[in-house]
Design a protein around this motif. Sequence first.
Motif, PDB file in Angstrom:
ATOM      1  N   ASP A 288       0.802  -1.224   0.000  1.00 41.45           N
ATOM      2  CA  ASP A 288       0.000   0.000   0.000  1.00 41.45           C
ATOM      3  C   ASP A 288       0.833   1.271   0.000  1.00 41.45           C
ATOM      4  O   ASP A 288       0.275   2.375  -0.041  1.00 41.45           O
ATOM      5  N   ILE A 289       2.155   1.122   0.064  1.00 40.88           N
ATOM      6  CA  ILE A 289       3.034   2.289   0.060  1.00 40.88           C
ATOM      7  C   ILE A 289       4.071   2.152  -1.044  1.00 40.88           C
ATOM      8  O   ILE A 289       4.188   1.096  -1.684  1.00 40.88           O
ATOM      9  N   SER A 290       4.825   3.196  -1.251  1.00 43.70           N
ATOM     10  CA  SER A 290       5.975   3.149  -2.143  1.00 43.70           C
ATOM     11  C   SER A 290       7.222   3.189  -1.266  1.00 43.70           C
ATOM     12  O   SER A 290       7.516   4.218  -0.648  1.00 43.70           O
ATOM     13  N   ALA A 291       7.913   2.067  -1.162  1.00 41.27           N
ATOM     14  CA  ALA A 291       9.070   1.957  -0.271  1.00 41.27           C
ATOM     15  C   ALA A 291      10.352   2.373  -0.980  1.00 41.27           C
ATOM     16  O   ALA A 291      10.587   1.985  -2.128  1.00 41.27           O
ATOM     17  N   SER A 292      11.170   3.162  -0.285  1.00 36.12           N
ATOM     18  CA  SER A 292      12.479   3.557  -0.801  1.00 36.12           C
ATOM     19  C   SER A 292      13.550   2.959   0.101  1.00 36.12           C
ATOM     20  O   SER A 292      13.618   3.281   1.291  1.00 36.12           O
ATOM     21  N   ASP A 293      14.369   2.091  -0.462  1.00 35.64           N
ATOM     22  CA  ASP A 293      15.438   1.429   0.283  1.00 35.64           C
ATOM     23  C   ASP A 293      16.638   2.358   0.349  1.00 35.64           C
ATOM     24  O   ASP A 293      17.415   2.461  -0.592  1.00 35.64           O
ATOM     25  N   LEU A 294      16.772   3.061   1.490  1.00 35.10           N
ATOM     26  CA  LEU A 294      17.831   4.059   1.627  1.00 35.10           C
ATOM     27  C   LEU A 294      18.544   3.920   2.964  1.00 35.10           C
ATOM     28  O   LEU A 294      17.903   3.724   3.999  1.00 35.10           O
ATOM     29  N   ALA A 295      19.861   4.025   2.943  1.00 33.66           N
ATOM     30  CA  ALA A 295      20.646   4.089   4.170  1.00 33.66           C
ATOM     31  C   ALA A 295      20.324   5.400   4.885  1.00 33.66           C
ATOM     32  O   ALA A 295      19.807   6.349   4.270  1.00 33.66           O
ATOM     33  N   PRO A 296      20.611   5.490   6.195  1.00 31.40           N
ATOM     34  CA  PRO A 296      20.196   6.669   6.959  1.00 31.40           C
ATOM     35  C   PRO A 296      20.576   8.027   6.369  1.00 31.40           C
ATOM     36  O   PRO A 296      19.736   8.934   6.322  1.00 31.40           O
ATOM     37  N   SER A 297      21.804   8.209   5.921  1.00 27.36           N
ATOM     38  CA  SER A 297      22.200   9.531   5.406  1.00 27.36           C
ATOM     39  C   SER A 297      21.441   9.870   4.129  1.00 27.36           C
ATOM     40  O   SER A 297      21.011  11.011   3.924  1.00 27.36           O
TER      41      SER A 297
ATOM     42  N   ALA B  58      18.510   8.616   3.280  1.00 28.49           N
ATOM     43  CA  ALA B  58      17.106   8.808   3.650  1.00 28.49           C
ATOM     44  C   ALA B  58      16.890  10.201   4.234  1.00 28.49           C
ATOM     45  O   ALA B  58      15.875  10.853   3.963  1.00 28.49           O
ATOM     46  N   ALA B  59      17.852  10.654   5.036  1.00 28.06           N
ATOM     47  CA  ALA B  59      17.753  11.998   5.615  1.00 28.06           C
ATOM     48  C   ALA B  59      17.710  13.057   4.526  1.00 28.06           C
ATOM     49  O   ALA B  59      16.905  14.000   4.576  1.00 28.06           O
ATOM     50  N   ALA B  60      18.564  12.889   3.521  1.00 29.23           N
ATOM     51  CA  ALA B  60      18.595  13.854   2.416  1.00 29.23           C
ATOM     52  C   ALA B  60      17.303  13.804   1.613  1.00 29.23           C
ATOM     53  O   ALA B  60      16.757  14.849   1.222  1.00 29.23           O
ATOM     54  N   ALA B  61      16.803  12.592   1.376  1.00 24.21           N
ATOM     55  CA  ALA B  61      15.561  12.450   0.620  1.00 24.21           C
ATOM     56  C   ALA B  61      14.384  13.043   1.384  1.00 24.21           C
ATOM     57  O   ALA B  61      13.492  13.675   0.808  1.00 24.21           O
ATOM     58  N   PHE B  62      14.378  12.866   2.701  1.00 25.76           N
ATOM     59  CA  PHE B  62      13.314  13.414   3.533  1.00 25.76           C
ATOM     60  C   PHE B  62      13.364  14.939   3.530  1.00 25.76           C
ATOM     61  O   PHE B  62      12.347  15.618   3.364  1.00 25.76           O
ATOM     62  N   THR B  63      14.547  15.488   3.689  1.00 26.24           N
ATOM     63  CA  THR B  63      14.713  16.937   3.727  1.00 26.24           C
ATOM     64  C   THR B  63      14.273  17.594   2.422  1.00 26.24           C
ATOM     65  O   THR B  63      13.632  18.649   2.423  1.00 26.24           O
ATOM     66  N   SER B  64      14.618  16.960   1.308  1.00 26.71           N
ATOM     67  CA  SER B  64      14.308  17.544   0.001  1.00 26.71           C
ATOM     68  C   SER B  64      12.885  17.260  -0.456  1.00 26.71           C
ATOM     69  O   SER B  64      12.467  17.740  -1.512  1.00 26.71           O
ATOM     70  N   GLY B  65      12.145  16.468   0.316  1.00 32.45           N
ATOM     71  CA  GLY B  65      10.764  16.175  -0.047  1.00 32.45           C
ATOM     72  C   GLY B  65      10.605  15.051  -1.053  1.00 32.45           C
ATOM     73  O   GLY B  65       9.516  14.841  -1.583  1.00 32.45           O
ATOM     74  N   GLN B  66      11.679  14.300  -1.292  1.00 37.85           N
ATOM     75  CA  GLN B  66      11.570  13.175  -2.224  1.00 37.85           C
ATOM     76  C   GLN B  66      10.780  12.011  -1.637  1.00 37.85           C
ATOM     77  O   GLN B  66      10.284  11.163  -2.368  1.00 37.85           O
ATOM     78  N   VAL B  67      10.703  11.962  -0.304  1.00 33.34           N
ATOM     79  CA  VAL B  67       9.882  10.956   0.368  1.00 33.34           C
ATOM     80  C   VAL B  67       8.957  11.674   1.342  1.00 33.34           C
ATOM     81  O   VAL B  67       9.246  12.774   1.817  1.00 33.34           O
ATOM     82  N   ASP B  68       7.839  11.022   1.630  1.00 31.48           N
ATOM     83  CA  ASP B  68       6.848  11.620   2.520  1.00 31.48           C
ATOM     84  C   ASP B  68       7.085  11.273   3.978  1.00 31.48           C
ATOM     85  O   ASP B  68       6.635  11.992   4.877  1.00 31.48           O
ATOM     86  N   ALA B  69       7.763  10.150   4.216  1.00 28.25           N
ATOM     87  CA  ALA B  69       7.977   9.684   5.583  1.00 28.25           C
ATOM     88  C   ALA B  69       9.286   8.924   5.649  1.00 28.25           C
ATOM     89  O   ALA B  69       9.820   8.461   4.634  1.00 28.25           O
ATOM     90  N   TRP B  70       9.790   8.788   6.865  1.00 27.19           N
ATOM     91  CA  TRP B  70      11.095   8.139   7.073  1.00 27.19           C
ATOM     92  C   TRP B  70      11.030   7.323   8.351  1.00 27.19           C
ATOM     93  O   TRP B  70      10.745   7.856   9.429  1.00 27.19           O
ATOM     94  N   ALA B  71      11.262   6.029   8.252  1.00 26.54           N
ATOM     95  CA  ALA B  71      11.319   5.135   9.419  1.00 26.54           C
ATOM     96  C   ALA B  71      12.778   4.978   9.816  1.00 26.54           C
ATOM     97  O   ALA B  71      13.603   4.531   9.008  1.00 26.54           O
ATOM     98  N   ILE B  72      13.097   5.315  11.073  1.00 23.06           N
ATOM     99  CA  ILE B  72      14.495   5.390  11.476  1.00 23.06           C
ATOM    100  C   ILE B  72      14.642   5.117  12.969  1.00 23.06           C
ATOM    101  O   ILE B  72      13.666   5.156  13.720  1.00 23.06           O
TER     102      ILE B  72
END
Length: 321
Positions: free
Chosen positions: A162-171, A173-187
Amino acid sequence: MFNRRQTLVLMGAAAAAALPLAAQAAPEQLKTLRIGWQKNGVLALAKGNGALEKRFATRGIDIRWSEFSSGPPLLEALGAGAIDFGPTGDVPPLFAQAAGGNLVYAGTYRGPPDGSAILVHKDAPIRSIADLKDKRIAFKRGSSAHNFTVKALRTAGLTLADISASDLAPSDAAAAFTSGQVDAWAIWDPYLAVAEKRPEARVLASGKGIVESWSFFLANGGFAESDGDILADLLDELRLVGKSAQDNLDETVRNLASITGVPEDIQRVVLTREGADLGKVAAVSPEAIAYQQELADEFFKLGIVPKQLDVSRIVWRRKQA
């Protein structure tokens, strides 16, 4: 704007994994104990205060440290014989066992459930887990955040489909979250504690009430078989380091900040979450095995882990004299 430098300081190069594995093969007689570590917890403290070097100095054993950013690459190195020992969350060992890595569960420790969370943007219209449907969520595949995401979605009747998962290492993922490329971040902590300080981030849900916070120490199978006495002493020393650290939190906060480069205010958040206790280093209990087996069965049914696993088959048990 999310401070990328704050997350980059948390990321370590997986040095051992970058070395030719042949060059990392264990010698006939152990002279070097190779430990993988991440920038948190009792192992980071032991590295900083030299406790293991002191414990093993009289036995002629040197300690070699290799830093990793997350559990999956650490266990890849461990299973291949590039390191002897290291910590991880609950999911990475399942992938490592499924891949045929030569490794065993050696010990456990428990962290605070709210040391993991799903973050969203402060002004986003996402107000509940159910609102994550059709949204882009970043997490490292095969990490404890993977498990947390599965279980969090389930509370709202959702699945990974039901979601679009992005397989990203923490750094990343942080960049993707900050830039708005992802809507949420599990960390997880300490990345989570860093992110919580940012004004644009909001905790949608923590692990409390959703997932148990089991973590593990694992050892290379060959090392555990041939040097079980060293492994037992290593776990015992970590327990002592953890207990001392928990009894002296102000000093521990300063030490961890110095060791990891993560500011003291962040370290204090991590160490004072409900249920945090650095001294909870223990043998692998039946409860821990049952938890891992249930997780393995669940991930197999979901098609995340490619084969059925018997967790008890790779649990190290100290040989009695």
